[in-house]
Design a protein around this motif. Structure first.
Motif, PDB file in Angstrom:
ATOM      1  N   LYS A   1      39.750 -72.142  14.157  1.00  0.00           N
ATOM      2  CA  LYS A   1      41.319 -72.321  14.721  1.00  0.00           C
ATOM      3  C   LYS A   1      42.401 -70.730  13.197  1.00  0.00           C
ATOM      4  O   LYS A   1      43.074 -72.238  12.913  1.00  0.00           O
ATOM      5  N   LEU A   2      41.841 -70.285  13.585  1.00  0.00           N
ATOM      6  CA  LEU A   2      42.250 -69.070  12.944  1.00  0.00           C
ATOM      7  C   LEU A   2      43.225 -68.470  13.277  1.00  0.00           C
ATOM      8  O   LEU A   2      43.776 -68.066  14.232  1.00  0.00           O
ATOM      9  N   PRO A   3      44.330 -68.444  12.748  1.00  0.00           N
ATOM     10  CA  PRO A   3      45.569 -67.194  13.557  1.00  0.00           C
ATOM     11  C   PRO A   3      44.927 -65.718  13.562  1.00  0.00           C
ATOM     12  O   PRO A   3      43.951 -65.065  13.230  1.00  0.00           O
ATOM     13  N   ASP A   4      46.018 -65.540  14.884  1.00  0.00           N
ATOM     14  CA  ASP A   4      45.333 -64.460  15.551  1.00  0.00           C
ATOM     15  C   ASP A   4      44.791 -63.021  14.116  1.00  0.00           C
ATOM     16  O   ASP A   4      46.057 -63.247  13.747  1.00  0.00           O
ATOM     17  N   GLY A   5      43.823 -62.121  14.456  1.00  0.00           N
ATOM     18  CA  GLY A   5      44.102 -61.225  13.424  1.00  0.00           C
ATOM     19  C   GLY A   5      43.306 -60.944  11.956  1.00  0.00           C
ATOM     20  O   GLY A   5      43.665 -60.113  11.198  1.00  0.00           O
ATOM     21  N   SER A   6      43.344 -62.831  12.021  1.00  0.00           N
ATOM     22  CA  SER A   6      42.750 -62.834  10.460  1.00  0.00           C
ATOM     23  C   SER A   6      41.291 -62.062  10.503  1.00  0.00           C
ATOM     24  O   SER A   6      41.142 -62.222   9.042  1.00  0.00           O
ATOM     25  N   ILE A   7      40.583 -62.293  11.651  1.00  0.00           N
ATOM     26  CA  ILE A   7      39.417 -61.804  11.263  1.00  0.00           C
ATOM     27  C   ILE A   7      39.104 -60.134  11.723  1.00  0.00           C
ATOM     28  O   ILE A   7      39.540 -60.183  12.563  1.00  0.00           O
ATOM     29  N   GLU A   8      38.547 -60.077  10.906  1.00  0.00           N
ATOM     30  CA  GLU A   8      38.797 -57.884  10.897  1.00  0.00           C
ATOM     31  C   GLU A   8      36.948 -57.324  11.099  1.00  0.00           C
ATOM     32  O   GLU A   8      36.395 -56.610  10.263  1.00  0.00           O
ATOM     33  N   ALA A   9      36.793 -57.793  12.253  1.00  0.00           N
ATOM     34  CA  ALA A   9      35.562 -57.673  12.558  1.00  0.00           C
ATOM     35  C   ALA A   9      34.846 -55.875  13.400  1.00  0.00           C
ATOM     36  O   ALA A   9      33.813 -55.481  12.688  1.00  0.00           O
ATOM     37  N   THR A  10      36.141 -55.839  13.419  1.00  0.00           N
ATOM     38  CA  THR A  10      35.768 -53.869  13.067  1.00  0.00           C
ATOM     39  C   THR A  10      37.551 -53.295  12.850  1.00  0.00           C
ATOM     40  O   THR A  10      38.099 -54.513  12.299  1.00  0.00           O
ATOM     41  N   GLU A  11      37.007 -52.030  12.159  1.00  0.00           N
ATOM     42  CA  GLU A  11      38.478 -50.857  12.601  1.00  0.00           C
ATOM     43  C   GLU A  11      39.048 -50.220  13.137  1.00  0.00           C
ATOM     44  O   GLU A  11      37.528 -49.576  13.717  1.00  0.00           O
ATOM     45  N   PRO A  12      39.897 -49.291  12.742  1.00  0.00           N
ATOM     46  CA  PRO A  12      39.931 -48.467  13.851  1.00  0.00           C
ATOM     47  C   PRO A  12      38.538 -47.272  13.412  1.00  0.00           C
ATOM     48  O   PRO A  12      38.294 -47.132  12.319  1.00  0.00           O
ATOM     49  N   ARG A  13      38.220 -46.633  14.369  1.00  0.00           N
ATOM     50  CA  ARG A  13      37.519 -45.534  14.244  1.00  0.00           C
ATOM     51  C   ARG A  13      35.982 -45.658  13.411  1.00  0.00           C
ATOM     52  O   ARG A  13      35.048 -44.536  13.770  1.00  0.00           O
ATOM     53  N   PHE A  14      35.686 -46.900  13.654  1.00  0.00           N
ATOM     54  CA  PHE A  14      34.620 -47.340  13.242  1.00  0.00           C
ATOM     55  C   PHE A  14      33.219 -46.934  14.343  1.00  0.00           C
ATOM     56  O   PHE A  14      32.810 -46.314  13.972  1.00  0.00           O
ATOM     57  N   SER A  15      33.590 -47.624  15.383  1.00  0.00           N
ATOM     58  CA  SER A  15      32.078 -47.457  16.333  1.00  0.00           C
ATOM     59  C   SER A  15      32.239 -45.541  16.664  1.00  0.00           C
ATOM     60  O   SER A  15      31.382 -45.243  16.432  1.00  0.00           O
ATOM     61  N   ARG A  16      33.018 -44.910  16.638  1.00  0.00           N
ATOM     62  CA  ARG A  16      32.716 -43.477  16.418  1.00  0.00           C
ATOM     63  C   ARG A  16      32.320 -43.026  15.718  1.00  0.00           C
ATOM     64  O   ARG A  16      31.199 -41.862  15.698  1.00  0.00           O
ATOM     65  N   ALA A  17      32.968 -43.502  14.486  1.00  0.00           N
ATOM     66  CA  ALA A  17      32.515 -42.799  12.631  1.00  0.00           C
ATOM     67  C   ALA A  17      30.550 -43.020  12.901  1.00  0.00           C
ATOM     68  O   ALA A  17      29.665 -42.759  12.381  1.00  0.00           O
ATOM     69  N   PHE A  18      30.197 -44.480  13.773  1.00  0.00           N
ATOM     70  CA  PHE A  18      28.558 -45.269  13.163  1.00  0.00           C
ATOM     71  C   PHE A  18      28.114 -44.400  14.721  1.00  0.00           C
ATOM     72  O   PHE A  18      26.988 -43.687  14.003  1.00  0.00           O
TER      73      PHE A  18
END
Lengths: 228, 228
Positions: free
Chosen positions: B208-225
Motif C-alpha cells: 500500500k505504498l504510493p506509486d513510484g515509491s519503490i525503485e526496483a530498477t532505474e533507466p539504463r540499468f538493464s542495458r548496462a547489465f
C-alpha cells in the motif's frame, strides 16, 4: 514375452503412466529407464522410439500433468456471466474443491515432490504448470483490465508473478502437512489459513481490487484438507 | 602427496571452494565426490570427516553463498536515517550496483544454474537465499508497519511472497541474457526493464505504498547489465 500391437499414442501414454507411477513411488533419481521398460513390458527399442532419455520422459510426465490440470481448470471459467474477478474466484473455489476430493492422492504427491531425490521432478512439474497457467490467467487479467474490473497494465508479467506466489503457497502447504502429521492440527490449519489469506490480500492489492473481493480460501478449508 | 596441516575451518572452506568451482564449471550432476577430493588434494578420509555426502557439500555451498549474500546486503540497510521504504530501496540500489560490478561472473552463474544438470544446485541455492533473506525483509516490513510507512500485517508471509517474486525475476533475467546473446539487445533490455518495473509496482501495491515509491530498477540499468 507376448506384446499386443497398440496405436502409438496409447503406447506412449502407457509409458508415461508407468514413469509417473514409478517416479512418485520410488523417486525420480531412483528410477531408471530399465525400470520403466520392465514395468511397461515393452522392448528397449520400442521405448527409445518414443523417448530419447529419462529426461525426455520427465518432460512428458510434467507436460501431461500440467495439461490435465489445465483441462480441469478451463471449465471453471466457462460461465459467460462471470467477470474477470468472478473467474479468478471460480478458479480458487474449483481448486479447493479438487484439493478436497483428491486430498489423499495430493498429500502423497506433496510428500514425494519435496524429497531431495525428486528435485528435478518438482522443478519440471512446476515449470510445466506455469507454462500452461500463465496464458490462462494472463487472458483473464487482460479481459479484466479491458472491462475495468481490475488493474493489470502488463497482464503477462502480472500473471507470472501471481502464479509464482502459488509456489510459495505450495511450500507452506507441505510444511503444514508435516506439522499436521506431527500431531499439531491447530497450528497447521492456522498456518495454512494465514498464508492463503495473505495470498488473497496480495492478489487484491496487486490488481487494485477492493478488500475481500478475492476468496483465496474459506473458513474451515485448511482444517478439512488436512483432516481429509 | 604432501599435505599441509590446516585448521578445520580452513580445510572445510577449501573443500567448499573446490566444490563450488567444479559444480559451476562442470555441472552438479557431472561432479563426483572424487573430483572434489582430487581438486582439493585431500584424502578420502579427510573429506568424509567434513561432509557425509555430495548432498551435504551442496548444502554447504548453498549456505555459504547465501551467507555471503546476506553479509553483502546487511550494510546497505545500516544507515539509521532510512525508514523501511528507504531500506527496501537501498537493497534494490545495492543489488543493482553489485550486479553491474559482478556482471560477467553473474552471467556465468545464471547460465550454469539454468542447465538441466544443475537443477538441484539451483534449487538448494534458491532455498538457502530465501532462508537468509526472509528474516531480513520481514524485519524491515515489521518496522515499516510499526512506523506506519507501509502496510504489512503479516510481515513473515509478505516477505516470503515478495522474495518469491524475485525468483520469477531471476528467470526473466536468464531469458533476457539468452535473447541478448542471440543478438537482440533492444528486446532483451525492454523485457528485463518491463519486468523489473512490474515487480516494483507489485511491491508498492502489496505494501500500500504510493506509486513510484519503490525503485526496483532505474533507466539504463538493464542495458548496462546486459552489455557489461
Amino acid at each position: 514375452m507376448v506384446r499386443t500391437k497398440k496405436p502409438p499414442e496409447v503406447r506412449s501414454n502407457e509409458l508415461i503412466d508407468c514413469a509417473e507411477r514409478l517416479f512418485f513411488q520410488h523417486g525420480y533419481e531412483n528410477t531408471t529407464v530399465n525400470d520403466v521398460i520392465q514395468a511397461a513390458n515393452v522392448s528397449k527399442g520400442a521405448f527409445y522410439h518414443y523417448f530419447v532419455s529419462k529426461e525426455a520422459l520427465l518432460e512428458a510426465v510434467a507436460t501431461r500433468l500440467a495439461q490435465r490440470n489445465l483441462e480441469a481448470l478451463q471449465p471453471l471459467i466457462g460461465d459467460p456471466s462471470l467477470d474477470a474477478v468472478g473467474q479468478l474466484n471460480a478458479l480458487f473455489a474449483g481448486s479447493r474443491r479438487m484439493k478436497l476430493e483428491m486430498a489423499s492422492q495430493l498429500k502423497n504427491t506433496f510428500n514425494a515432490l519435496f524429497k531431495p531425490e525428486n528435485v528435478a521432478l518438482y522443478h519440471r512439474i512446476d515449470e510445466a504448470l506455469l507454462a500452461v497457467s500463465i496464458p490462462l490467467v494472463a487472458e483473464i487479467l487482460r479481459r479484466g483490465h479491458a472491462e475495468g474490473t481490475l488493474d493489470a497494465p502488463d497482464p503477462e508479467a502480472a500473471a507470472s508473478m501471481l502464479l509464482q506466489l502459488r509456489v510459495s503457497v505450495a511450500r507452506v502447504m507441505h510444511k503444514a502437512l508435516q506439522r499436521y502429521e506431527a500431531g499439531d492440527l491447530e497450528g497447521a490449519a492456522a498456518m495454512l489459513d494465514g498464508w492463503m489469506r495473505t495470498y488473497g490480500t496480495a492478489i487484491e492489492r496487486f490488481l487494485k481490487l477492493p478488500d475481500g473481493s478475492i476468496e483465496a480460501t474459506e473458513p474451515r478449508f485448511s482444517r478439512a484438507f488436512l483432516e481429509a
